[in-house]
Design an enzyme around this catalytic site. Structure first.
Site, mmCIF file in Angstrom:
data_model
loop_
_atom_site.group_PDB
_atom_site.id
_atom_site.type_symbol
_atom_site.label_atom_id
_atom_site.label_comp_id
_atom_site.label_asym_id
_atom_site.label_seq_id
_atom_site.Cartn_x
_atom_site.Cartn_y
_atom_site.Cartn_z
ATOM 1 N N CYS A 84 45.690 42.272 45.161
ATOM 2 C CA CYS A 84 45.136 41.445 46.236
ATOM 3 C C CYS A 84 46.210 41.096 47.281
ATOM 4 O O CYS A 84 46.649 41.984 47.994
ATOM 5 C CB CYS A 84 44.438 40.230 45.631
ATOM 6 S SG CYS A 84 43.153 39.616 46.699
ATOM 7 N N HIS A 184 41.416 41.196 41.313
ATOM 8 C CA HIS A 184 42.303 40.411 40.431
ATOM 9 C C HIS A 184 42.036 40.773 38.974
ATOM 10 O O HIS A 184 41.120 40.205 38.372
ATOM 11 C CB HIS A 184 41.988 38.917 40.583
ATOM 12 C CG HIS A 184 42.461 38.301 41.848
ATOM 13 N ND1 HIS A 184 43.590 37.525 41.915
ATOM 14 C CD2 HIS A 184 41.958 38.346 43.098
ATOM 15 C CE1 HIS A 184 43.761 37.106 43.157
ATOM 16 N NE2 HIS A 184 42.783 37.594 43.898
ATOM 17 N N GLU A 186 43.667 39.901 36.441
ATOM 18 C CA GLU A 186 44.029 38.779 35.548
ATOM 19 C C GLU A 186 42.879 37.794 35.383
ATOM 20 O O GLU A 186 42.831 37.045 34.413
ATOM 21 C CB GLU A 186 45.306 38.089 36.050
ATOM 22 C CG GLU A 186 45.175 37.133 37.229
ATOM 23 C CD GLU A 186 44.922 37.822 38.575
ATOM 24 O OE1 GLU A 186 44.802 39.055 38.623
ATOM 25 O OE2 GLU A 186 44.799 37.089 39.580
#
Ligand code: GLN
Length: 203
Positions: A84, A184, A186
């Protein structure tokens, strides 16, 4: 193996967790360390540039005097994953959907062009499943995401989709030992991109 997470702003704590999980998944012993200044660049085998606000991370890279060293280290072959805002910082060309040219400080190491905030206000955040070519499927979370809209030279698309207003959007691009992702990993707990990064260290 030491994996560094650039820890100036943004989602770095989540990346520490995912990088640890990815090392475990691959059965590799290693440390995950946060990188806040240029002295730590020497002791890492790979680096992750997290999502957050690319203008803020860029300014902090300048303020901490590490922008040049980080640029040279990545250009010199340090395996790097940018997600990102991290992908924005890695791109050689950056535009914003609303304000156009941004003139923000960037690393400019990857032969990709990105459009910041490409998905507009109605779609500030959304999720979808994506195929990562040659690796499998991931659940991808997008948050005020950029789109990779241009690739040239040795940069290649590993994943992408067609999006009405934009046309072809590349979601994951690779070039040598660099990976850029507009989502993302994560947030949905996906370790796949981190595992690809670890493979780049080993080869
Ligand atoms: N919109 C942010 C930027 O332009 C990126 C958002 C993110 O990293 N989730 O830097």
């Amino acid at each position: 193996m030491n994996i560094g997470i650039l820890a100036l702003q943004g989602d770095y704590i989540e990346h520490v967790e995912i990088a640890r999980k990815a090392l475990q998944a691959k059965n590799i012993s290693g440390e995950v360390v946060t990188v806040k200044d240029k002295s730590s660049l020497k002791s890492i085998d790979a680096i992750i540039i997290p999502g957050g606000e690319s203008t803020v991370i860029g300014r902090l890279l300048e303020k901490t005097n590490m922008i040049e060293d980080l640029r040279e280290t990545i250009a010199g072959g340090l395996p790097t994953l940018g997600t990102c805002a991290g992908a924005i910082l890695m791109a050689k060309k950056v535009r914003d959907k609303v304000v156009g040219e941004t003139r923000q400080p960037i690393l400019g190491v990857m032969s990709i062009g990105v459009l910041r905030n490409a998905f507009g206000r109605q779609r500030e955040s959304f999720e979808m499943d994506l195929d990562i070519r040659g690796y499998g499927r991931v659940r991808a979370a997008f948050i005020r995401a950029p789109a990779i809209v241009e690739l040239w030279g040795r940069a290649e698309e590993l994943s992408g989709f067609d999006y009405s207003e934009i046309g072809r959007v590349t979601a994951v691009a690779v070039e040598g030992s660099m990976i850029a992702s507009i989502f993302h990993p994560e947030i949905t707990g996906e370790t796949l991109l981190h595992e690809i990064l670890i493979d780049m260290v080993k080869r």
